[in-house]
Write an enzyme that holds these catalytic residues in place. Structure first.
Site: not given
Ligand code: DX5
Ligand code: ZN
Length: 218
Positions: A34, A36, A38, A67, A69, A139, A177
């Site tokens: 996964h 992320d 951002m 993912h 964001m 989420m 997630d």
């Molecule tokens: C949050 C992310 C998640 C996060 C999950 O914005 O989308 O993927 O990294 O991390 P944990 O499992 O530590 O909540």
């Molecule tokens: Zn994520």
């Protein structure tokens, strides 16, 4: 029921040796990695972009689950597709009425696509998009940071979205997630989630193979 898949969130990995982390977590049994992304605008944090993913790609044969964001994700999907993502998920909150078109654009690049909703967005927001999705991501924390506490209020929505998926008759994954651990893993599975993202739970553990197996089987 779809097969249970574990998707370690690489946000919790050591970025100074990212390739090695990607390789090890794959060898330790991760189904999806996964990733992320951002942008500091859609969420109050900045992580990494397509170059980072592209350079990690040779270290793993696992599914790259990207993912996004970010605002205006449609502007960047081609770059993330070229970087080697297998699945690209985009937030309803970032796309609104452009959601279905954005999902179609991801598919036209030969990639799997998914819609994501925040904890305070109702399942009804994506009702017209479900059929387009290969995966739906719910989420269970507000996005931006790893290591947050699981919001149990999303559990009824997991069931609701699983029912929406079942009504399509299609094989659509349901991913969850945020704050997933050994305590809530059985609850989210029972509610209908089959892809579990876990960042801190996996990376805080020395024996990552064991924790991935436990999350899968618990
Ligand atoms: C949050 C992310 C998640 C996060 C999950 O914005 O989308 O993927 O990294 O991390 P944990 O499992 O530590 O909540
Ligand atoms: Zn994520």
């Amino acid at each position: 029921m779809n097969k249970i898949k574990i998707a370690p969130s690489m946000l919790s990995a050591d970025f100074s040796k990212f390739g090695e982390e990607v390789k090890l977590i794959t060898e330790n049994g991760a189904d999806f990695l996964h990733l992320d992304v951002m942008d500091g605008v859609f969420v109050k944090n900045i992580s990494f972009g397509p170059k980072f993913i592209k350079e990690a790609r040779p270290y793993s044969t696992a599914i790259f689950d990207t993912h996004l964001m970010i605002v205006e994700p449609w502007k960047y999907i081609e770059r993330f597709a070229d970087a080697g993502s297998d699945i690209i998920t985009v937030h309803y909150e970032a796309c609104k009425e452009r959601l279905v078109d954005t999902l179609k654009a991801i598919k036209s690049l030969g990639k799997k696509c998914g819609a994501v909703i925040n904890p305070d967005t109702p399942a009804s927001a994506i009702k017209d998009a479900v059929e387009e999705c290969d995966m739906i991501l719910l989420m269970s924390v507000f996005p931006g940071f790893g290591g947050q506490k699981f919001i149990a209020d999303v559990l009824p929505k997991v069931e609701e979205v699983r029912n929406m998926i079942n009504a399509t008759g299609k094989d659509i994954d349901l991913e969850i997630d945020g704050g997933i651990n050994l305590e809530n893993a059985p609850l989210v599975k029972r509610a209908g989630a089959n892809v579990l993202v876990a960042g801190s739970t996996v990376f805080n553990e020395k024996d990552r193979k064991a924790i991935i197996e436990k999350l899968r089987n618990e």
